[in-house]
Every structure is written in structure tokens, then in C-alpha cells.
Design a protein around this motif. Sequence first.
Motif, short mmCIF file in Angstrom:
data_model
loop_
_atom_site.label_atom_id
_atom_site.label_comp_id
_atom_site.label_asym_id
_atom_site.label_seq_id
_atom_site.Cartn_x
_atom_site.Cartn_y
_atom_site.Cartn_z
N VAL A 11 1.14 -1.38 0.28
CA VAL A 11 -0.13 -0.08 0.02
C VAL A 11 0.40 0.80 -0.21
N SER A 12 0.91 2.47 -0.75
CA SER A 12 1.23 3.27 -1.19
C SER A 12 1.13 4.49 -1.11
N TRP A 13 0.04 4.30 -0.91
CA TRP A 13 -1.69 5.60 -1.38
C TRP A 13 -2.87 5.51 -0.88
N ILE A 14 -3.31 6.62 0.06
CA ILE A 14 -5.07 6.43 0.49
C ILE A 14 -5.26 7.53 0.09
N ASP A 15 -7.20 7.37 -0.52
CA ASP A 15 -7.13 8.55 -0.83
C ASP A 15 -8.86 8.01 -1.00
N LEU A 16 -9.54 9.01 -0.66
CA LEU A 16 -11.37 9.02 -0.42
C LEU A 16 -12.27 10.19 -1.13
N GLY A 17 -12.94 8.84 -2.11
CA GLY A 17 -13.72 9.90 -2.78
C GLY A 17 -15.39 9.91 -1.90
N THR A 18 -15.64 11.67 -1.85
CA THR A 18 -16.40 11.63 -0.77
C THR A 18 -17.54 12.49 -1.84
N TYR A 67 -15.96 5.97 -0.23
CA TYR A 67 -14.41 4.70 0.45
C TYR A 67 -13.43 5.23 0.14
N TRP A 68 -12.74 4.89 1.46
CA TRP A 68 -11.19 5.05 1.17
C TRP A 68 -10.84 3.93 0.00
N THR A 69 -10.02 4.60 -0.87
CA THR A 69 -9.54 3.67 -1.58
C THR A 69 -7.96 3.28 -1.20
N THR A 70 -7.62 2.00 -1.46
CA THR A 70 -6.46 1.77 -1.51
C THR A 70 -5.25 1.57 -2.34
N ASN A 71 -4.61 2.47 -2.78
CA ASN A 71 -3.52 2.16 -3.90
C ASN A 71 -2.25 0.94 -3.44
N ILE A 72 -1.91 0.52 -4.64
CA ILE A 72 -0.82 -0.48 -4.29
C ILE A 72 0.24 -0.08 -5.29
N THR A 73 1.11 0.19 -5.13
CA THR A 73 2.59 0.28 -5.69
C THR A 73 2.98 -0.77 -6.79
N LEU A 115 -9.99 -1.94 -4.98
CA LEU A 115 -8.78 -1.75 -5.28
C LEU A 115 -8.10 -1.06 -6.45
N SER A 116 -7.01 -0.05 -6.57
CA SER A 116 -6.53 0.78 -7.40
C SER A 116 -5.16 0.61 -6.97
N TRP A 191 -11.86 -3.30 0.91
CA TRP A 191 -10.41 -2.96 1.74
C TRP A 191 -11.20 -1.74 3.00
N LEU A 192 -10.75 -1.97 4.10
CA LEU A 192 -10.66 -0.60 4.79
C LEU A 192 -9.63 -0.88 5.35
#
Length: 240
Positions: A11-18, A67-73, A115-116, A191-192
Amino acid sequence: MNITRHPENTVSWIDLGTPDMETATAFYTALFGWNVGQPDSNGYRLCTLHGRLIAALGPAEDAGAPYWTTNITVSDIQATATRFTNLGADIIVAPTQVGTLGHAAVTIDPVGAPLSLWQPGTHDGMQLNHQPGTFAGISLLTDHSAQAAAFYQPALHWNSNPEHTEFRLPDNSIAATGKPPGKPTAQRSLWLVSFASNRPTADVERARQLGATEVRQGSHGDVVMRDPTGSLFGLAQHIR
């Protein structure tokens, strides 16, 4: 900890689409002490703590609960997206260049969890984690943990224990699995994202005062909450 580089498949980054940027900004600023920057041309706002990048808030692009998005490098986003497809995932947004920052793709895994993927350019990801108010880990909320394990081992080289109750990522972090809140038929897998807290009882109460609701207590002393805009997040005990 301060971070200069994220290992591949972590996991390298998280962002929330709201759907309610102002409410989300006010909530996380008050709860964690974040500094939320001005929006760019797409409404995307970078969040910092102690001068270090930790997350971002942006306008919701998906229907339904935010939801909070999990970004995988990943090192080769096109190859990873192809592997995801071959293993049964859906590619919602094909690998796309984001200026000089990097390349992004959005997927839905075989159990329905978004998952991004992120192939870094100038933006490597979060610069601080595992400190109060920053990223502490992810867990998969699903009724299909065995199916998820069968996907993530070949897809991202995440190993699962025999009971499929947790994954071990390449950086040796642990991602637990658990049941989604509510009725199984009414809640897709997700993914929480959890944030570190060195005073979880006080932070839960503070979150309530700011308009969040407590969903449940986790199995390791963490707490799952829903923020005022409807997004789930976790509070995880931070050990000094």
C-alpha cells in the motif's frame, strides 16, 4: 514512520472519494489534525501531517456509499492489470497516465472489493505512516476470504494463512480479513483503511462528537467507524 520508497505490491497511497468534501475535510482535520490543501483542477485535495503527505480527498466518482481507496504500488501497471483480468478481476479504469505523477488503474477484485493500482512517477505515495492520525493498515471485509486468498497470492504475491484470516504483504505488514458490516447481501466486499491512534477511546468519542458512528469493535482492539459522509474507516491501537 517516515517513508522514502514503497516496496512493490504494498500500500503506497490512500484517498477518499466523497460526495461532501467540506464535511469530510472538517471531520478529518478536527479528528487527526490534518492540513488539507486547496483543490486542484479536478477537486483533488492533498492531506499532510507534520508537513508530510499522508492521503487525499477527492470528489466521489462511484455511486453508492463513499469509501477510502487503497492504492497498491506496482512496477508495471499494464502487466499487473492484465494479470488481474486473467485471474478474474474487472478493470474499471484502464491504466492511465496522470501527468508526470505516475500511472493509475482501478480494479474490482473477484470478491467485489475495489482496489487501485499505482505505478509511480514523481509521486511515490504517502510519506508518513504508523503514526497517530496516519495510515495504519488495511483489512478486507468480505464473506469470501478463501476466494480472495486464491486471487491475491498469484495477483500480488500476498500469502494467506490456512484459515484465510490474514494476508502477509511483501513489506511484512499484515492485512486481516473479516465479515462486512450489515447483511451479507447488502454489503459488497471492501478494503477497510485504518488509521493509527495512541488514544483510541478518546478518538472514538471525539469522532462521535464530530458526527461519526461506531459500527463495531474489531478482533484486535481496533474500532470500525463510519464518518459523517458515510465512509467506513478503522481506528487501530498505536503502540509507542
